[in-house]
Structure formats: C-alpha cells, structure tokens
Design a protein around this motif. Structure first.
Motif, PDB file in Angstrom:
ATOM      1  N   PRO A  92       0.953  -1.157  -0.048  1.00 48.14           N
ATOM      2  CA  PRO A  92       0.016   0.281  -0.088  1.00 48.14           C
ATOM      3  C   PRO A  92       0.411   0.922   0.513  1.00 48.14           C
ATOM      4  CG  PRO A  92       0.585  -0.745   2.574  1.00 48.14           C
ATOM      5  CD  PRO A  92       0.812  -1.924   1.150  1.00 48.14           C
ATOM      6  N   VAL A  93      -0.007   2.234  -0.210  1.00 48.22           N
ATOM      7  CA  VAL A  93       0.755   3.307   0.025  1.00 48.22           C
ATOM      8  C   VAL A  93      -0.143   4.555   0.566  1.00 48.22           C
ATOM      9  CG1 VAL A  93       0.692   6.031  -1.085  1.00 48.22           C
ATOM     10  CG2 VAL A  93       2.052   3.477  -2.386  1.00 48.22           C
ATOM     11  N   LEU A  94      -0.049   5.408   1.374  1.00 46.32           N
ATOM     12  CA  LEU A  94      -0.973   6.084   2.440  1.00 46.32           C
ATOM     13  C   LEU A  94      -0.359   7.303   2.479  1.00 46.32           C
ATOM     14  CD1 LEU A  94      -3.124   5.433   4.692  1.00 46.32           C
ATOM     15  CD2 LEU A  94      -1.120   6.010   5.972  1.00 46.32           C
ATOM     16  N   THR A  95      -1.601   8.593   1.769  1.00 47.35           N
ATOM     17  CA  THR A  95      -0.985   9.456   2.378  1.00 47.35           C
ATOM     18  C   THR A  95      -1.977  10.768   3.425  1.00 47.35           C
ATOM     19  OG1 THR A  95      -2.890  10.019   0.642  1.00 47.35           O
ATOM     20  CG2 THR A  95      -0.162   9.428  -0.040  1.00 47.35           C
ATOM     21  N   ASP A  96      -1.651  11.578   3.669  1.00 50.89           N
ATOM     22  CA  ASP A  96      -2.199  11.404   4.924  1.00 50.89           C
ATOM     23  C   ASP A  96      -1.986  13.256   4.524  1.00 50.89           C
ATOM     24  OD1 ASP A  96      -3.672  13.072   6.488  1.00 50.89           O
ATOM     25  OD2 ASP A  96      -2.544  11.610   9.117  1.00 50.89           O
ATOM     26  N   GLY A  97      -2.813  14.362   3.977  1.00 51.90           N
ATOM     27  CA  GLY A  97      -2.195  15.702   3.675  1.00 51.90           C
ATOM     28  C   GLY A  97      -0.291  15.756   3.020  1.00 51.90           C
ATOM     29  N   SER A  98       0.200  16.336   3.489  1.00 52.52           N
ATOM     30  CA  SER A  98       1.358  16.542   2.478  1.00 52.52           C
ATOM     31  C   SER A  98       2.359  14.923   2.780  1.00 52.52           C
ATOM     32  CB  SER A  98       2.596  17.699   3.089  1.00 52.52           C
ATOM     33  OG  SER A  98       2.316  17.861   4.723  1.00 52.52           O
ATOM     34  N   LEU A  99       2.001  14.429   3.437  1.00 51.51           N
ATOM     35  CA  LEU A  99       3.168  12.616   3.943  1.00 51.51           C
ATOM     36  C   LEU A  99       2.517  11.632   3.024  1.00 51.51           C
ATOM     37  CD1 LEU A  99       4.499  11.602   6.045  1.00 51.51           C
ATOM     38  CD2 LEU A  99       2.561  10.773   7.597  1.00 51.51           C
ATOM     39  N   THR A 100       3.554  11.158   2.765  1.00 55.80           N
ATOM     40  CA  THR A 100       2.833   9.518   1.815  1.00 55.80           C
ATOM     41  C   THR A 100       4.269   8.830   2.608  1.00 55.80           C
ATOM     42  OG1 THR A 100       2.813  11.112   0.216  1.00 55.80           O
ATOM     43  CG2 THR A 100       3.250   8.783   0.048  1.00 55.80           C
ATOM     44  N   LEU A 101       3.188   7.974   2.858  1.00 54.66           N
ATOM     45  CA  LEU A 101       4.249   6.889   3.294  1.00 54.66           C
ATOM     46  C   LEU A 101       4.335   5.281   2.553  1.00 54.66           C
ATOM     47  CD1 LEU A 101       2.940   6.729   7.073  1.00 54.66           C
ATOM     48  CD2 LEU A 101       4.846   7.322   6.169  1.00 54.66           C
ATOM     49  N   ARG A 102       4.911   4.834   2.337  1.00 55.40           N
ATOM     50  CA  ARG A 102       5.698   3.515   1.511  1.00 55.40           C
ATOM     51  C   ARG A 102       6.006   2.631   1.929  1.00 55.40           C
ATOM     52  NH1 ARG A 102       7.848   8.323  -0.250  1.00 55.40           N
ATOM     53  NH2 ARG A 102       6.758   8.989  -2.387  1.00 55.40           N
ATOM     54  N   ASP A 103       5.282   2.341   3.519  1.00 52.76           N
ATOM     55  CA  ASP A 103       5.820   1.149   4.250  1.00 52.76           C
ATOM     56  C   ASP A 103       5.000   0.862   5.002  1.00 52.76           C
ATOM     57  OD1 ASP A 103       8.291  -0.577   5.174  1.00 52.76           O
ATOM     58  OD2 ASP A 103       7.053  -0.052   6.660  1.00 52.76           O
ATOM     59  N   SER A 104       4.647   0.015   4.850  1.00 48.10           N
ATOM     60  CA  SER A 104       3.306  -0.679   5.354  1.00 48.10           C
ATOM     61  C   SER A 104       3.396  -0.635   7.042  1.00 48.10           C
ATOM     62  CB  SER A 104       2.399  -2.057   5.117  1.00 48.10           C
ATOM     63  OG  SER A 104       3.876  -2.799   5.506  1.00 48.10           O
ATOM     64  N   THR A 105       4.904  -1.001   7.558  1.00 51.19           N
ATOM     65  CA  THR A 105       5.229  -0.902   8.908  1.00 51.19           C
ATOM     66  C   THR A 105       4.865   0.244   9.738  1.00 51.19           C
ATOM     67  OG1 THR A 105       7.034  -1.604   8.880  1.00 51.19           O
ATOM     68  CG2 THR A 105       6.042  -3.084   8.866  1.00 51.19           C
ATOM     69  N   ALA A 106       5.372   1.275   9.021  1.00 51.24           N
ATOM     70  CA  ALA A 106       5.313   2.784   9.069  1.00 51.24           C
ATOM     71  C   ALA A 106       4.363   2.976   9.341  1.00 51.24           C
ATOM     72  CB  ALA A 106       5.998   3.354   8.393  1.00 51.24           C
ATOM     73  N   MET A 107       3.439   2.722   7.995  1.00 47.70           N
ATOM     74  CA  MET A 107       1.950   3.026   8.536  1.00 47.70           C
ATOM     75  C   MET A 107       1.027   2.404   9.512  1.00 47.70           C
ATOM     76  SD  MET A 107       0.706   2.283   4.458  1.00 47.70           S
ATOM     77  CE  MET A 107       1.824   2.498   3.281  1.00 47.70           C
ATOM     78  N   LEU A 108       1.708   1.437  10.604  1.00 47.59           N
ATOM     79  CA  LEU A 108       1.002   0.935  11.688  1.00 47.59           C
ATOM     80  C   LEU A 108       1.643   1.574  12.645  1.00 47.59           C
ATOM     81  CD1 LEU A 108       1.758  -2.839  11.106  1.00 47.59           C
ATOM     82  CD2 LEU A 108      -0.289  -1.238  10.270  1.00 47.59           C
ATOM     83  N   SER A 109       2.890   2.202  12.527  1.00 48.55           N
ATOM     84  CA  SER A 109       3.269   3.033  13.587  1.00 48.55           C
ATOM     85  C   SER A 109       2.475   4.481  13.303  1.00 48.55           C
ATOM     86  CB  SER A 109       5.014   3.708  13.196  1.00 48.55           C
ATOM     87  OG  SER A 109       5.299   2.144  13.246  1.00 48.55           O
ATOM     88  N   TYR A 110       2.019   4.741  12.411  1.00 45.10           N
ATOM     89  CA  TYR A 110       1.645   6.328  12.164  1.00 45.10           C
ATOM     90  C   TYR A 110       0.122   6.305  12.753  1.00 45.10           C
ATOM     91  CZ  TYR A 110      -0.092  10.402   9.807  1.00 45.10           C
ATOM     92  OH  TYR A 110      -1.173  12.036   9.678  1.00 45.10           O
ATOM     93  N   LEU A 111      -0.439   5.220  12.237  1.00 47.57           N
ATOM     94  CA  LEU A 111      -2.166   5.650  12.790  1.00 47.57           C
ATOM     95  C   LEU A 111      -1.799   5.267  14.339  1.00 47.57           C
ATOM     96  CD1 LEU A 111      -3.063   2.818   9.979  1.00 47.57           C
ATOM     97  CD2 LEU A 111      -3.782   5.172  10.624  1.00 47.57           C
ATOM     98  N   ALA A 112      -1.249   3.876  14.970  1.00 50.04           N
ATOM     99  CA  ALA A 112      -1.229   4.039  16.425  1.00 50.04           C
ATOM    100  C   ALA A 112      -0.594   5.243  17.138  1.00 50.04           C
ATOM    101  CB  ALA A 112      -0.335   2.736  16.705  1.00 50.04           C
ATOM    102  N   ALA A 113       0.520   5.394  16.572  1.00 45.01           N
ATOM    103  CA  ALA A 113       0.827   7.203  17.118  1.00 45.01           C
ATOM    104  C   ALA A 113      -0.824   8.379  17.578  1.00 45.01           C
ATOM    105  CB  ALA A 113       1.700   7.557  16.872  1.00 45.01           C
TER     106      ALA A 113
END
Lengths: 205, 231
Positions: B54-75
């Motif tokens: 997956p790719v996750l975008t939130d405003g100007s942030l683009t995440l390309r690693d799914s485990t980084a997305m988990l960290s972002y959502l949890a935090a």
C-alpha cells in the motif's frame, strides 16, 4: 513403551470451545473441546461438502462446519442444518468418531476400541508439539528407543518424547518434568529446536 | 487519509486492520494490482517509485512502508499499540516489525507465486517461510509459558498486526498451519479483538457471532407486495 493409543496433541493447545487439526495414521482429525471441556477426535470432514471440520467452530456441546453451519453433537450425528431449521436431520448424517482420552495433559486417539487406558505419564506436563520433516524412524534412531513413548534425556533433563507419525513426517510432543522452572522449560524448548535441526539435516544428507 | 489499497494484499490488509482496530477513519482507493498492474502506472510510480502497495497519504505526508503506516496510525490514535512501555518492549516490537518483512518475502512471496503468478523459486520460498513460522511458533510458545500470547507483551501491539496477515494466509502459498498450535491460538486472539475486520481468506471467530435465527419468510413479502409498484 507400546500402546494402542496415538498421542495427537497436548491438552493445553486445545482450549475450551475450540477445534484443531490433527491426524491418526493417514486419517485427518478434527480434535475439539466443547464448552463443558469434553475432548473429542473426529474425522476431519463434514459429510455435507467435505470441508475440514477443524476449521469449524464450537458452540456449547456441538461442533459446526464453517462452510454451511451444519452442527454435530457428541455422538457425531448431525443435529442442525441452518438452511432447514425445521428439519430433524436424518440419523445417517454422521461424522466418524474416534476413541479419544485425555491423560497427563496429552490427547490420545485410537482406531477401533483399545483394551487398555493411555499411558500414565504422572509427574510430567506438556511442553510443546514440534513438527519434524523426517520419518519417525529417524527420531527413534536419535533417541535409541521404540514405540510412541520414549523416556529420554534432552540436555541434562529427563523428558518424555511422544513420537507420532504425521504422514511421512513426525510430530514430537515433548513432556517436561512438572518440577521444571521457566528457565529450564525455555532451555528445553531451545534444545528441541536444535534436535529438530539435527534430525532434518541428517534426513536430507 | 487515503490508502492506495488492494483487497487481496496482506500488506494492505495490515493497514486496514490496524485502522479498524483503532477506529481510525481512512479512505480506501482501490488499485488494480492484478491483472491491471496499476501499481506500476505513472500515477502510482509518482507516489511510490518502488512500485509497491500500500501507499498511505495524509495531507503532505506520503508513507510507502506498511509497518511505518501501522506506527503512524497507532501513534495518532492510541500509542498503547506502539508497545513502548520499556526499552526492551520497544526493541521487541521493532524486531517483530523487521521479522514481518521476512514473512512478506517468504510466505507472502510463496502466496504471490501460487495465486498471482509471482516470481521466485517456490521451494526456496517455502523453506524460508517454514523457518520463519517455526521461529514465530517458538516465540509464542515462550510467551504462553509466561501467561501471555501476544508477541511483545501482555497486550497486542503493531508487531502482532504486522505479522498476522502473512501468517494467516500462508496456506495459500502451500504452507499448512496444522503443525503450529501456538500460532493457531495467537491468531484466534487477534481474530477475537474488538473491531477486527476480515479479508478474503481470513474470517473473524464464528464463535463470537450469535446463532442465526430462522430465515425470514420471503414468500410473505412477495404475496403482500403491491403489483402496481413494479409496474
């Protein structure tokens, strides 16, 4: 030690109201525990469409198939077909049931009606079940014993190795002395992993 | 927050599952991964030059690693899920996140090989996956000896969510889970979590659903319908 019973699982791996896959000989088993704690071993095949019953779910004293929800009672007979709620299912819809006993924290299954009780392994408790990609003969050779119940040393600890044929391969159910502390149990688990690596390396050499 | 998503991807499901468990709102933008190979389209490569989803975008942030997305959502929603109680727990979570990458490249690649004509030597992939599954089984059995079941401590963390999908779907890649009792019980606990969502091949615990009642009588509905309404 010889016995008519086959060790198929450790009791603590099949909690109340759950089902797990297993085998006896060439037959796939659904091993399941009812809400009241009763253990059972059935043929792992729903008579309706052949789905594995070990993928099913337990409600109360019945095991239900995940596919269409047909549910089976203690005797293996079909008790309910959700798509035909008013139908009393015919007696002929029945899952083959195997003789199944629990002793010393081990689930034992037999084909036919065995004369004696499963072996008494008092003083030991189940540690882990490990799948080994080698025939049971290779394990018996390492331990230098015969039959499914081997009293052996793993490192400095006297343990019981329950050796179960799992197709062409083996399931090893390891029993540790009840007196072992946590550090010793961890060391035994590591030793069992090392033993598996050695046996498999030998088998493929 | 937009997730560039593919329904059959375990890595995308990681993120959908984490968001569901956290109650985080996220818009799913389906990507035609197979057979359309849309993840390699110019638009998607502009978002992620690596061509993965997956790719996750939130405003100007683009995440390309799914485990980084988990960290972002949890935090952002419930930092308890990060598992940062102690230095050891934090490092254990990090270790399992790295381990989840081994699952992706072994069990995940075996599944991609068998289901989606992915590349690789299937025997090599399955051997690597078996080693990883055995390592996981040993670790969970050690946790169980301590009265726990989750990977990094007494409660689930992003580490469990990172590892769960590829393990649960391993049978799709010719890797039966029958020999792993502790993995089976760990998956049961995850499938029983509040807010758990399914994906094709992974279902919630049926035990938790109520016994279905009688079927509604559809004949009644038909006979009472006003024929003029259909005219």
């Amino acid at each position: 030690m010889q016995t008519d019973w086959t060790p198929v699982a450790l009791s603590h791996d099949i909690p109340v109201a759950s089902a797990a896959p297993g085998r006896i000989g060439d037959t796939a088993l659904a091993i399941w525990r009812s809400a009241s704690g009763r253990i059972a071993a059935w043929s792992d095949r729903c008579p309706h469409r052949g789905m594995r019953l070990s993928h099913g779910y337990v409600r109360g004293e019945r095991l239900s198939c995940i596919y269409h929800g047909w549910s089976y009672g203690e005797d293996g007979g079909c008790k309910r077909i959700p798509a035909h709620p008013d139908l009393t299912p015919p007696e002929s819809i029945r899952v083959p049931v195997f003789a199944c006993r629990e002793a010393s924290g081990v689930v034992w299954v037999a084909e036919g009606q065995p004369a004696g009780a499963p072996p008494d392994l008092a003083g030991f408790r189940g540690l882990r079940s490990l799948h080994i990609a080698a025939a049971t003969g290779a394990i018996a050779e390492v331990f230098g014993g015969d039959g499914p119940v081997l009293r052996v040393k793993l490192g400095p600890v006297a343990v019981i190795a329950l050796v179960q044929a799992f197709g062409d391969e083996t399931m090893l159910h390891l029993m540790a002395p009840e007196s072992c502390d946590l550090a010793t149990l961890d060391a035994l688990s590591d030793a069992a992993e090392a033993l598996r690596r050695n046996i498999e390396a030998e088998a493929t050499a | 927050m937009i997730l560039y998503d593919y329904i059959l991807s375990p890595s995308c499901y990681r993120v959908r599952l984490m968001a569901a468990l956290l109650g985080a709102e996220m818009t799913s933008r389906p990507v035609d991964f197979h057979p359309g190979r849309e993840h390699l389209s110019p638009e998607m490569l502009a978002l992620n030059p690596a061509g993965t989803i997956p790719v996750l975008t939130d405003g100007s942030l683009t995440l390309r690693d799914s485990t980084a997305m988990l960290s972002y959502l949890a935090a952002g929603h419930d930092p308890e899920w990060l598992g940062e109680d102690t230095p050891a727990m934090r490092a254990t979570v990090a270790q399992w996140l790295a381990f989840s990458q081994r699952l992706t490249s072994s069990a995940g690649a075996a599944r991609a090989h068998d289901m989606l004509h992915g590349p690789g030597d299937i025997d090599v992939l399955r051997r690597a996956a078996t080693l990883a599954l055995r390592e996981l089984e040993a670790a969970i059995s050690a946790q169980r000896r301590r009265g726990m079941i989750f990977l990094a401590g007494p409660r689930p963390t992003i580490a469990d969510i990172a590892c769960f999908p590829h393990v649960a779907l391993a049978p799709d890649g010719g890797l039966p889970l029958d020999p792993y009792p502790s993995i089976r019980l760990w998956m049961r606990e995850i499938r029983a979590l509040d807010g758990f969502i399914e994906m094709p091949g992974i279902h919630r615990l049926h035990e938790l659903k109520p016994e279905p009642g009688p079927m509604p009588d559809i004949r009644q509905t038909r006979t009472t319908r006003d024929p003029k309404q259909n005219a």
